[in-house]
Scaffold this active site. Structure first.
Site, short mmCIF file in Angstrom:
data_model
loop_
_atom_site.label_atom_id
_atom_site.label_comp_id
_atom_site.label_asym_id
_atom_site.label_seq_id
_atom_site.Cartn_x
_atom_site.Cartn_y
_atom_site.Cartn_z
N GLU A 1 -1.33 -5.33 8.51
CA GLU A 1 -0.57 -4.74 9.61
C GLU A 1 -1.25 -5.06 10.94
O GLU A 1 -2.47 -4.89 11.07
CB GLU A 1 -0.50 -3.21 9.44
CG GLU A 1 0.28 -2.78 8.20
CD GLU A 1 0.33 -1.27 8.03
OE1 GLU A 1 -0.13 -0.54 8.94
OE2 GLU A 1 0.83 -0.84 6.98
N LYS B 1 -1.13 -9.31 2.87
CA LYS B 1 -0.39 -8.87 4.05
C LYS B 1 -1.28 -7.90 4.82
O LYS B 1 -2.00 -7.12 4.21
CB LYS B 1 0.91 -8.17 3.65
CG LYS B 1 1.65 -7.55 4.84
CD LYS B 1 3.06 -7.15 4.49
CE LYS B 1 3.19 -5.79 3.85
NZ LYS B 1 2.68 -4.68 4.67
N GLU C 1 9.00 -3.97 10.78
CA GLU C 1 9.38 -2.65 10.24
C GLU C 1 9.83 -1.70 11.33
O GLU C 1 9.16 -1.52 12.35
CB GLU C 1 8.19 -2.04 9.48
CG GLU C 1 8.50 -0.64 8.94
CD GLU C 1 7.56 -0.15 7.85
OE1 GLU C 1 6.65 -0.90 7.43
OE2 GLU C 1 7.74 1.01 7.41
N ASP D 1 -0.95 -6.06 -0.18
CA ASP D 1 -1.35 -5.43 1.08
C ASP D 1 -2.86 -5.24 1.15
O ASP D 1 -3.48 -4.78 0.17
CB ASP D 1 -0.72 -4.03 1.18
CG ASP D 1 0.36 -3.96 2.22
OD1 ASP D 1 0.33 -4.72 3.19
OD2 ASP D 1 1.28 -3.13 2.04
N ASP E 1 0.84 -1.20 0.00
CA ASP E 1 0.00 0.00 0.00
C ASP E 1 0.88 1.26 0.00
O ASP E 1 0.36 2.38 -0.06
CB ASP E 1 -1.01 -0.01 1.15
CG ASP E 1 -0.37 -0.05 2.52
OD1 ASP E 1 0.87 -0.14 2.60
OD2 ASP E 1 -1.11 0.01 3.52
O1 KIV Z 1 3.50 -1.07 1.61
C1 KIV Z 1 4.67 -1.46 1.63
O2 KIV Z 1 5.45 -1.23 0.70
C2 KIV Z 1 5.11 -2.23 2.79
C3 KIV Z 1 6.57 -2.51 2.89
C4 KIV Z 1 7.30 -1.27 3.24
C5 KIV Z 1 6.84 -3.61 3.83
O3 KIV Z 1 4.34 -2.56 3.61
#
Ligand code: KIV
Length: 265
Positions: free
Chosen positions: A120, A118, A183, A88, A49
Site C-alpha cells: 500500500e 503488493k 481502492e 500482500d 491482508d
Molecule cells: O487485502 C486485500 O484483500 C486487499 C484487496 C481488498 C485489494 O488489499
C-alpha cells in the site's frame, strides 16, 4: 470450468491492459478456495491482508503478521496451477525502509510458490517499490484507501484528492509496479488514473473504468461476518447454505437419522 490456459505471469498480466482484456482478481487464503478460483479462471489470486479481518476475525488489517501471511500464501501457492498469485506485504513489513522490505518480500518468494507482492502506498513508497523491483521482486501497488493507514485516514473513507491519487499512481508505476490497485476512489478519478497509466489498474470500489476488478472472496460468496462494503456484489449466499447444512446434520444426528443403515459390503 475454464479451458487450461498458459500460466499467468507478471508480464502477461501487465500486457492484458494493451489487449483491452478486463482483468479479474479475487482474494483467497486456503487450499480448496484457491484451487476452485484457479479452475474457474480468475486471472490473479491475492493473498490479501484482508485475511486479518475475514479469516482471523480482527477489526482491521493491522494485526496479521508476516509469518501468518507466509503460512497462508504457501498453502495458496501450492493450490494454484494457472493464475498469478500475489501476496500482500502486511503492516509494517515495508515501512522500515527498502532493505527491510526486500528482506521481508524475499521471504515470501522463497517460502511460497507465489510470484509477486503488493504494498500500500504511492509517492511515499516509491523508493521501496524501486528497491523491490531492483531485487527482482514484482510489485503490485495500492493507492486510494489504504486500509493499513485506517487510523491516519480516520476510517474506511472514499479518497477524493484526484491530484494526489494521480501522483501516487504515477509514482508507483514509475518505480516499477506492474499493476496498481485503486481502492475506494470516485469512478471518474479512477478512470482518469487508468487512462494515464501504462500498467493495469485493478479497482475495488472505484467504478467500472479500471482495467480490472478485485473483490474479497468472502464478500462475493456471502461468507463475510459483519458489514460488507456497499460496492461489493454478493454472487452467492454461502452463510445460509452452510448454516442450513449444519442445522440439517444436527437434526439428523439428534433424530438418529445419521448415520443411516450400514451399507452392505
Ligand atoms: O487485502 C486485500 O484483500 C486487499 C484487496 C481488498 C485489494 O488489499
Amino acid at each position: 470450468m475454464a479451458a487450461m490456459t498458459p500460466r499467468m505471469t507478471v508480464p502477461r498480466f501487465t500486457a492484458l491492459k494493451s489487449q483491452r482484456r478486463r482483468i479479474s482478481v479475487l482474494t483467497a487464503y486456503d487450499f480448496p478456495f484457491a484451487a476452485l478460483l484457479d479452475q474457474a479462471g480468475v486471472d490473479a489470486i491475492l493473498v490479501g491482508d484482508s485475511l486479518s479481518m475475514v479469516v482471523q476475525g480482527h477489526d482491521s488489517t493491522l494485526p496479521v503478521t508476516l509469518d501468518q501471511m507466509i503460512y497462508h500464501a504457501e498453502i495458496v501457492g501450492r493450490a494454484v496451477a494457472r493464475a498469478l498469485v500475489v501476496v500482500d506485504l502486511p503492516f509494517p513489513t515495508f515501512h522500515l525502509g527498502p532493505a527491510a522490505a526486500v528482506a521481508n518480500a524475499a521471504r515470501i518468494l522463497k517460502e511460497t510458490r507465489c510470484q509477486a507482492v503488493k504494498l500500500e502506498g504511492g509517492i511515499e513508497q516509491a523508493g521501496t517499490i524501486a528497491a523491490l523491483v531492483a531485487a527482482g521482486i514484482p510489485v503490485m501497488g495500492h493507492i486510494g484507501l489504504r486500509p493499513q493507514a485506517v487510523h491516519q485516514l480516520g476510517g474506511y473513507r472514499i479518497q477524493r484528492d484526484g491530484e494526489r491519487l494521480l501522483a501516487d499512481a504515477r509514482a508507483a508505476q514509475d518505480a516499477g509496479a506492474f499493476a496498481v490497485v485503486v481502492e475506494c476512489v470516485p469512478a471518474a478519478i479512477a478512470a482518469q488514473v487508468t487512462a494515464q497509466l501504462d500498467v493495469p489498474t485493478i479497482g475495488i470500489g472505484a467504478g467500472g473504468g479500471c482495467d480490472g476488478q478485485v473483490l474479497v472472496l468472502h464478500d462475493l460468496l456471502g461468507l463475510t461476518v459483519g458489514p460488507v462494503p456497499a460496492f461489493a456484489r454478493q454472487y452467492a449466499d454461502l452463510r445460509t447454505t452452510v448454516t442450513q447444512a449444519v442445522a440439517a446434520f444436527c437434526r439428523d444426528v439428534q433424530a438418529g437419522d445419521f448415520p443411516g443403515a450400514e451399507p452392505r459390503s
